[in-house]
Enzyme design. Structure first.
Site, PDB file in Angstrom:
ATOM      1  N   ASP A  45      10.170   1.077  -2.858  1.00  0.00           N
ATOM      2  CA  ASP A  45      10.407   1.185  -4.328  1.00  0.00           C
ATOM      3  C   ASP A  45       9.075   1.622  -5.130  1.00  0.00           C
ATOM      4  O   ASP A  45       7.943   1.325  -4.558  1.00  0.00           O
ATOM      5  CB  ASP A  45      10.841  -0.032  -5.063  1.00  0.00           C
ATOM      6  CG  ASP A  45      12.279  -0.232  -4.854  1.00  0.00           C
ATOM      7  OD1 ASP A  45      13.107   0.625  -3.855  1.00  0.00           O
ATOM      8  OD2 ASP A  45      12.859  -0.979  -5.275  1.00  0.00           O
ATOM      9  N   HIS A 189       7.389  -2.249  -1.289  1.00  0.00           N
ATOM     10  CA  HIS A 189       6.839  -1.504  -2.426  1.00  0.00           C
ATOM     11  C   HIS A 189       5.731  -0.589  -1.739  1.00  0.00           C
ATOM     12  O   HIS A 189       4.680  -1.173  -1.109  1.00  0.00           O
ATOM     13  CB  HIS A 189       6.402  -2.142  -3.469  1.00  0.00           C
ATOM     14  CG  HIS A 189       7.806  -3.068  -3.974  1.00  0.00           C
ATOM     15  ND1 HIS A 189       8.080  -4.132  -3.498  1.00  0.00           N
ATOM     16  CD2 HIS A 189       8.517  -2.849  -5.036  1.00  0.00           C
ATOM     17  CE1 HIS A 189       9.145  -4.595  -4.246  1.00  0.00           C
ATOM     18  NE2 HIS A 189       9.405  -3.838  -5.024  1.00  0.00           N
TER      19      HIS A 189
END
Length: 480
Positions: A45, A189
């Site tokens: 993400d 991430h």
């Protein structure tokens, strides 16, 4: 003040709390985990990041690993070469909004604009649209569910806190290795510039990820894109369902109360707790505290004029008795019933018993004699008319749309066939309807000195349910 509190309850519960709860606990309309496979999914993400995403792509290429990137549109706009590289190297690209902002703080139109804008950026770079969406922080609102034909919401089964640099590569590796098995969806991430993250946290993530990929090779575990994982999981479910149907056909299931997963039990407990709070705040009454079917309160009607039985018109401002089904009773009926017809019969019996009690209650409370009608909102079925209710459409509004989605969720929990039943019904049949009955008609038909004789003949009524029982009304702690 009461109206304001009511809307705060509706908005916070329908728009945010319940959707978030049910997605996290048992994945209602979202994908979180694969089944029956020897691969796990890596999802990233917040990127792309000009430094760390390039390093991550190098690492994935080294181990021939495939991943899914949920990109922030504004970042993709800045670094289109990274989006292009992801696509060329065989990775899946999904949407993480145009800016990293929670959906709870945006209305449906704003969220839709975020998704569409990001999708256009991706399309302009790689020449194809994306169907996959992960809302920031995994927080969904009610209308995210309504986009099931536009987007596939993807959450995760394993989260490790890799956005915190102080966690360190060693601890992060340990956490990831504990979850390293087929079907897992890892949340990681590749950018540390979002709210709450550390700018250099991806350094630790990259170090831990290489160790995990090495261990995956040793265990014979592969990596898989989310779209491929979804396809294989659906195929496995269809196969398992076929085996289950074959087994069920050879032996009839016993007539006993359905067992729920711990997730559903937890959600039902919270739902019923919320109902108690709602009843306390708005001082709902009932005619039968031992075995309630309806709870009710008196309030002004707010809406368009409705023509009821007896050519009596309900007007804006008229006092009404607003009905709410007892959700605990409704859930118990659904839990111990094997078919839709059994649910319908139990509810019809309960309503048949309660309406005379309600008529007697109105008669014994003179302050209610000027109430013009009974009023509620329900999933449409052919049952209410036989009791004297008029059934009509709700005007298209936030309330109608949110109620429809909420009642679909309740159907998936309460109905004997669970969520599978939703797939068999048209959208028209699942639209909530307004049901109203003049108080005058209630007293005429159901008061002790009225003409309730019209509703005798239990066998006839229950026979009618063989056709209509499949359309049992369901309600929330909203008007019934």
């Amino acid at each position: 003040m009461e109206t304001l509190l009511l809307w705060l309850f509706y908005i916070s519960t329908l728009y945010a709390f319940i959707p978030g709860l049910i997605t996290r606990l048992f994945g209602f309309r979202v994908f979180r985990r694969g089944i029956g496979m020897n691969e796990f999914a890596l999802t990233f993400d917040d990127g792309p990041d000009p430094v760390y995403t390039s390093l991550l792509l190098d690492l994935l290429k080294k181990y021939e690993a495939k991943a899914t990137f949920f990109v922030v549109g504004s970042n993709a706009e800045k670094y289109p070469h990274l989006i292009k590289r992801m696509h060329e190297e065989g990775h899946l690209i999904g949407i993480h909004n145009y800016v990293h902002k929670t959906n709870w703080l945006m209305g449906p139109a704003a969220v839709k604009k975020q998704i569409q804008r990001t999708n256009k950026i991706i399309y302009d770079i790689i020449g194809s649209n994306t169907h996959f969406y992960r809302p920031p922080w995994g927080i969904v609102n009610l209308f995210d569910f309504a986009r099931r034909n536009e987007t596939q919401i993807v959450l995760w089964s394993s989260m490790f806190g890799d956005w915190r640099q102080r966690l360190g590569a060693d601890r992060l590796t340990q956490r990831m290795l504990k979850k390293l098995k087929g079907g897992e969806v890892f949340l990681l991430h590749d950018c540390g510039n979002t709210l709450g993250a550390n700018a250099k946290a991806p350094v630790e993530m990259l170090a831990a990820l290489e160790r995990v990929l090495q261990e995956a090779v040793r265990k014979g575990l592969g990596t898989i894109r989310i779209d491929d994982m979804i396809d294989r999981s659906e195929a496995a479910k269809r196969e398992a369902k076929g085996h289950k149907s074959l087994a069920a056909s050879s032996k009839e299931a016993p007539n006993r109360k359905r067992k729920l997963s711990w997730g559903k039990r937890f959600v039902v407990s919270l739902w019923l707790l919320w109902e108690k709070i709602f009843h306390f705040v708005f001082q709902l009454r009932t005619t039968n505290k031992e075995e309630p079917i309806f709870h009710f309160r008196v309030r002004p009607y707010r809406g368009e004029p409705v023509m009821m039985n007896g050519d009596i018109q309900l007007l804006n401002g008229d006092r009404v008795i607003e009905l709410h089904f007892d959700n605990k009773r409704l859930f118990e009926i659904g839990s111990r019933s094997r078919t839709s017809v059994q649910v319908a019969i139990q509810m019809i019996r309960g309503v048949e018993k309660t309406l005379p009690e309600l008529a007697q209650y109105v008669q014994s409370h003179p302050e209610l004699l000027d109430v013009k009608a009974l009023y509620g909102v329900s999933m449409i079925n052919r049952g209410p008319e036989q009791f004297g209710f008029t059934v009509t459409d709700l005007p298209d509004s936030f309330f109608a749309r949110s109620t429809r989605l909420y009642l679909k969720f309740l159907m998936s929990v309460i109905h004997p066939s669970g969520g599978d039943r939703l797939k068999q019904r048209s959208s028209h049949e699942l639209i909530p309807k307004l049901i109203v009955m003049p108080t005058e008609l209630l007293l005429e038909k159901y008061a002790e000195d009225g003409s309730h004789r019209r509703f005798t003949g239990k066998e006839s009524r229950e026979a009618d349910l063989e056709e209509a029982g499949d359309e049992t009304a369901l309600s929330a702690t909203q008007p019934c």
